[in-house]
Design a protein around this motif. Structure first.
Motif, PDB file in Angstrom:
ATOM      1  N   VAL A 126      36.252  39.409  35.034  1.00 39.86           N
ATOM      2  CA  VAL A 126      37.305  38.589  34.432  1.00 39.86           C
ATOM      3  C   VAL A 126      37.901  37.628  35.452  1.00 39.86           C
ATOM      4  O   VAL A 126      38.440  36.565  35.110  1.00 39.86           O
ATOM      5  CB  VAL A 126      38.397  39.498  33.819  1.00 39.86           C
ATOM      6  CG1 VAL A 126      39.179  40.220  34.916  1.00 39.86           C
ATOM      7  CG2 VAL A 126      39.327  38.706  32.924  1.00 39.86           C
ATOM      8  N   GLY A 127      37.826  37.981  36.752  1.00 35.53           N
ATOM      9  CA  GLY A 127      38.279  37.092  37.816  1.00 35.53           C
ATOM     10  C   GLY A 127      39.791  37.053  37.976  1.00 35.53           C
ATOM     11  O   GLY A 127      40.538  37.709  37.254  1.00 35.53           O
ATOM     12  N   GLY A 128      40.225  36.271  38.969  1.00 34.85           N
ATOM     13  CA  GLY A 128      41.645  36.116  39.233  1.00 34.85           C
ATOM     14  C   GLY A 128      42.305  37.387  39.751  1.00 34.85           C
ATOM     15  O   GLY A 128      41.636  38.314  40.229  1.00 34.85           O
ATOM     16  N   VAL A 129      43.622  37.418  39.642  1.00 38.02           N
ATOM     17  CA  VAL A 129      44.381  38.581  40.118  1.00 38.02           C
ATOM     18  C   VAL A 129      44.017  39.825  39.327  1.00 38.02           C
ATOM     19  O   VAL A 129      43.876  40.924  39.874  1.00 38.02           O
ATOM     20  CB  VAL A 129      45.896  38.306  40.012  1.00 38.02           C
ATOM     21  CG1 VAL A 129      46.693  39.545  40.396  1.00 38.02           C
ATOM     22  CG2 VAL A 129      46.283  37.126  40.898  1.00 38.02           C
ATOM     23  N   LEU A 130      43.831  39.666  38.021  1.00 37.42           N
ATOM     24  CA  LEU A 130      43.460  40.802  37.180  1.00 37.42           C
ATOM     25  C   LEU A 130      42.114  41.383  37.624  1.00 37.42           C
ATOM     26  O   LEU A 130      41.932  42.607  37.662  1.00 37.42           O
ATOM     27  CB  LEU A 130      43.403  40.374  35.716  1.00 37.42           C
ATOM     28  CG  LEU A 130      43.021  41.475  34.716  1.00 37.42           C
ATOM     29  CD1 LEU A 130      44.015  42.631  34.798  1.00 37.42           C
ATOM     30  CD2 LEU A 130      42.962  40.905  33.291  1.00 37.42           C
ATOM     31  N   GLY A 131      41.188  40.495  37.989  1.00 33.16           N
ATOM     32  CA  GLY A 131      39.885  40.963  38.457  1.00 33.16           C
ATOM     33  C   GLY A 131      40.002  41.781  39.732  1.00 33.16           C
ATOM     34  O   GLY A 131      39.288  42.780  39.906  1.00 33.16           O
ATOM     35  N   VAL A 132      40.894  41.364  40.636  1.00 32.88           N
ATOM     36  CA  VAL A 132      41.104  42.107  41.882  1.00 32.88           C
ATOM     37  C   VAL A 132      41.680  43.489  41.583  1.00 32.88           C
ATOM     38  O   VAL A 132      41.265  44.499  42.166  1.00 32.88           O
ATOM     39  CB  VAL A 132      42.037  41.329  42.827  1.00 32.88           C
ATOM     40  CG1 VAL A 132      42.396  42.175  44.043  1.00 32.88           C
ATOM     41  CG2 VAL A 132      41.384  40.013  43.250  1.00 32.88           C
TER      42      VAL A 132
END
Length: 440
Positions: A251-257
């Motif tokens: 999903v990428g971004g902060v959520l992905g992290v």
């Protein structure tokens, strides 16, 4: 098994009910075809590894020849063998499953290399069908077993088979181009985990609990099986959850992290299970004396926890460029080394036609066994370091390391494939035979 004291040392030993010096059918006999197939695929792996990108498919094909050819044949055969033994079930014919699995694997790999999606789809369906067939057989055996002490191991086999199916689905989606961009990266990482740590690693962990001490000719540590039954159940769940979260990290971004870090936590549960299980096996193997596979069992028990904890760090920080070195370490240091150790135990039973012939093969494996294990692991360490550092120095280390690993594996194959002559016993063979007489 016993022998009369008056039996001449130069003649094959006898057992009641068989012709002079002849062994009955080996309990590992049904696994013979799968072992031969695995050896054939192993030769192909060596050829593609040495050729680099010269042969079609290059390194990708070498990796999948190992996972789909060597590893899958052995998992299907030995899961069925141990499942039958542990549940005291009647043996089923394995030939059909092996035929479907290998035809499917060849079609699948050919389809990927030649870019023919129809072949990829048909091959993947056939291979997955063979694994599901095996899963169904294992599940039926376990449900029919009553009071079997190690029935939980068969349940873990079932979960490993289920993970293969999920990994195959991810592989097909990537091969067909359905997943792309960041989703391709996350799917690839999830695919590697569910196949290497699930299909191969989880099967190995559940087997090594009881078969590791057997290879080392020692007893299982008291309570080790009960602990493994608990931690491997949680470890398998952690691996499943971790794989799903790795896929979701696309999903990428902060959520992905955040999702990726949660995946690392879940994989930590699997690493804890591997550490607990392997520690008991290592302690048991270190108490053994003289078994050819003893140090292989110890090495596998040390490599596995180290690599899965390293994997937790790789996932937590997103160091995907370290996965190549990690994959080689797990594939060669854990899975291949475990396979070589197991074949060291099985080969004399499959190839030895008489008691004397079997003793000679065991003695053959015992010669320089410790040195071979040391060389194998030194070569493997050189390869892992070479992949990590790269450059000209890494290229030299890689060639030396692969050459050393290849030489050791070749020596094991020759020791297992070359028939043992029934000539008068040497002092080494006499010592091996005496140990079997004493222990038997």
């Amino acid at each position: 098994m016993s022998i009369e004291p008056s039996t001449p040392p130069s003649r094959p030993r006898t057992i009641r009910g068989h012709r002079e010096g002849r062994l009955g059918r080996s309990p590992f006999g049904p696994t013979g075809p799968a072992v031969l197939l695995a050896v054939g695929y192993g030769v192909a792996v060596a050829a593609w590894t040495l050729a680099g990108d010269v042969l079609p498919g290059g390194r990708w094909l070498a990796v999948h020849l190992f996972t789909l050819g060597v590893l899958s044949n052995l998992v299907l055969a030995f899961a069925d063998h141990f499942g039958t033994t542990l549940t005291r079930s009647p043996a089923a014919n394995l030939t059909g499953r092996l035929v479907v699995a290998n035809v499917g694997a060849v079609l699948m790999l050919t389809g990927v290399v030649q870019g023919r999606r129809a072949l990829l789809g048909v091959g993947a369906t056939a291979l997955t069908g063979a694994v599901m067939w095996s899963w169904w057989q294992l599940r039926r055996m376990r449900r029919r077993a009553v009071g079997a002490r190690f029935a939980w191991i068969v349940r873990v086999y079932e979960r490993a088979h289920g993970m293969f199916v999920h990994g195959a689905l991810l592989g097909v989606l990537m091969g067909l181009g359905v997943l792309s961009g960041p989703w391709y990266v996350s799917a690839r990482v999830a695919h590697l985990h569910v196949n290497v740590l699930g299909w191969g690693g989880l099967t190995l962990l559940s087997t090594v609990v009881f078969f590791g001490p057997t290879l080392a000719r020692t007893r299982i540590e008291p309570g080790a099986d009960d602990r493994a039954a608990v931690v491997l159940r949680h470890g398998a769940t952690g691996l499943s959850v971790g794989t799903l979260l790795l896929l979701g990290s696309g999903v990428g971004g902060v959520l992905g992290v955040v999702v990726r870090c949660l995946a690392a936590v879940a994989l930590g549960v699997f690493a804890w299970a591997a550490t607990t299980t392997c520690s008991a096996v290592v302690r048991a193997a270190l108490r053994s004396r003289g078994a050819p596979a003893r140090w292989s069992v110890v090495a596998v028990g040390l490599w596995f926890p180290a690599m899965v904890w390293a994997d937790v760090a790789v996932v937590a920080y997103g160091w995907w460029d370290r996965l190549d070195a990690l994959g080689v370490a797990v594939g060669m240091g854990v899975l291949l080394q475990a396979i070589v150790g197991a074949l060291t135990h099985v080969a004399p039973m499959l190839r030895g036609r008489t008691f004397a012939g079997r003793d000679r093969m065991v003695a053959r494996f015992e010669r320089l066994a410790t040195i071979r294990v040391a060389l194998f692991n030194a070569g493997l360490l050189a390869v892992v370091v070479a992949i990590t550092i790269g450059g000209a120095a890494g290229a030299v280390m890689s060639r030396v390391g692969w050459g050393t690993v290849g030489a050791v594996v070749t020596s094991h194959l020759l020791a297992g494939l070359v028939p043992a002559r029934t000539s008068p016993e040497s002092p080494v063979v006499s010592r091996v035979a005496s140990r079997y007489r004493r222990d038997g």
